[in-house]
Enzyme design. Structure first.
Site, PDB file in Angstrom:
ATOM      1  N   ASP A  18       0.823  -1.196   0.000  1.00  0.00           N
ATOM      2  CA  ASP A  18       0.000   0.000   0.000  1.00  0.00           C
ATOM      3  C   ASP A  18       0.863   1.256   0.000  1.00  0.00           C
ATOM      4  O   ASP A  18       2.007   1.245   0.461  1.00  0.00           O
ATOM      5  CB  ASP A  18      -0.896   0.040   1.235  1.00  0.00           C
ATOM      6  CG  ASP A  18      -1.968  -1.030   1.221  1.00  0.00           C
ATOM      7  OD1 ASP A  18      -2.095  -1.721   0.211  1.00  0.00           O
ATOM      8  OD2 ASP A  18      -2.668  -1.159   2.242  1.00  0.00           O
ATOM      9  N   LYS A  19       0.301   2.325  -0.463  1.00  0.00           N
ATOM     10  CA  LYS A  19       1.012   3.599  -0.482  1.00  0.00           C
ATOM     11  C   LYS A  19       1.557   3.956   0.892  1.00  0.00           C
ATOM     12  O   LYS A  19       2.693   4.425   1.025  1.00  0.00           O
ATOM     13  CB  LYS A  19       0.073   4.701  -0.984  1.00  0.00           C
ATOM     14  CG  LYS A  19       0.705   6.083  -1.054  1.00  0.00           C
ATOM     15  CD  LYS A  19      -0.298   7.085  -1.593  1.00  0.00           C
ATOM     16  CE  LYS A  19       0.318   8.485  -1.681  1.00  0.00           C
ATOM     17  NZ  LYS A  19      -0.655   9.467  -2.222  1.00  0.00           N
TER      18      LYS A  19
END
Length: 352
Positions: A158-159
């Site tokens: 995920d970012k």
């Protein structure tokens, strides 16, 4: 019912209506909110999605290991993996293109790594790629027929998630890594801070994860649809007077937002443990302040401070292990907690 009611199903619909791609009774509707009547005939033709370009960018990478076939990096918070709407630059793809002296390349919408999110977190997920991509052995310039971004990425983070990732440099390595991810033989351990303390000190959670039917930017837990997900967890230590917990997670599958949505899901009828700082799945804002603060001013100050310091889900890919596809050597890597995570952990340890 009106046309805009369908926007949660198909995100570009309202824009398509405004641009004349939707017709009602052979005419162009005056606005997306046009009320429909029984017998109305609606025809919709969505505009083609634009292609996405990745250009080499001199982005520093924390390289943990590298040889002629692959590299392992320690991903920083805020970096997305490949270009997508909302994240066109600063991606891992761009960093790899620069590192290996490759030119800009173009990814058409049809070639994009499916099941993406159309939001600021458009790369997010830890899902292994069903169709992996490798760095092109023969660089192609933008505009050539067949241009495609092939960054050697077989899994994603995920970012907001930090930690270890592996990328392949050639097709043989890529195929070998992809096979290991598919067989679930890759060792992956994540560390996370969750709100509350699970009643059981360790366990395995099995469920199904799929796109949330109301908000496609999120994933959801289902009993009747989605993909099977298996997550093993262990409580490392309770924190902040049992208002939070430091936990370890070992994934047997790799689904988009697997750890995040599993913790948001109610494990029992009364138990839910979202990741601290995860605004998407209920672990930030007032929920976190209430859980940690317990209505006491001093504790609430600490809660606000750690949320401001973290500003992302408290999730770190701590350990990554696999067999090198070429040398057949068993490789295992461990990364230190990033500064923000470690500082928040100490703050909560010191909160009785």
């Amino acid at each position: 019912m009106n046309l805009s009611d369908l926007s949660y199903v198909l995100h570009p619909l309202q824009a398509a209506i405004r641009d004349g791609f939707v017709r009602v009774n052979e005419g162009v509707p005056s606005k997306p909110g046009l009320a429909l009547r029984p017998g109305d005939v609606v025809a919709c033709r969505l505009p083609p999605l634009p292609s996405l370009e990745a250009s080499p960018e001199d982005i520093p990478l924390d390289v943990v290991y590298e040889d002629d076939h692959l590299l392992v990096i320690n991903k920083a918070a805020g970096m997305v993996i490949h270009p997508a709407p909302g994240n066109y630059t600063g991606t891992l793809v761009s960093a790899l293109l620069h590192r290996f002296g490759l030119p800009s390349v173009r990814l058409s919408a049809d070639d994009s790594p499916g099941d993406e999110l159309e939001a600021a977190e458009s790369e997010d997920g830890d899902e292994e790629r069903a169709v992996p991509w490798a760095l092109p052995e023969t660089p192609m310039s933008v505009g050539q027929s067949g241009d495609v971004i092939r960054p050697g990425i077989v899994h994603r983070l995920d970012k907001g998630t930090t930690g270890l990732m592996v990328a392949a440099k050639d097709e043989r390595t890529l195929t070998g890594l992809a096979a290991q991810f598919k067989a679930h033989t890759v060792q992956r351990v994540y560390h996370a801070i969750v709100l509350g303390v699970p009643k059981e000190a360790e366990g395995v959670i099995e469920t199904n994860i799929g796109r949330d039917i109301r908000d496609r930017k999120k994933m959801g837990v289902f009993s009747y649809m989605g993909r099977h997900a298996v997550s093993g967890y262990r409580v490392i230590e309770p924190l902040a007077g049992d208002s939070a917990a430091y936990t370890a997670w070992r994934l047997q599958t790799g689904r988009t937002h697997q750890i995040r949505v599993t913790n948001d899901h109610r494990w029992t009828s009364v138990e839910s443990h979202p990741l601290l700082g995860d605004d998407t799945y209920g672990g930030a804002g007032g929920t976190a302040v209430a859980a940690i603060g317990r209505g006491k001013g001093a504790r609430q100050v600490v809660a606000h401070r750690v949320l401001k310091l973290l500003a992302r889900p408290a999730l770190h890919a701590k350990t990554l292990g696999f067999v090198h596809p070429v040398t057949k050597e068993a490789l295992s890597f461990t990364s230190e907690l990033p500064t923000d995570f470690a500082t928040v952990l100490e703050e909560l340890r010191n909160l009785d």
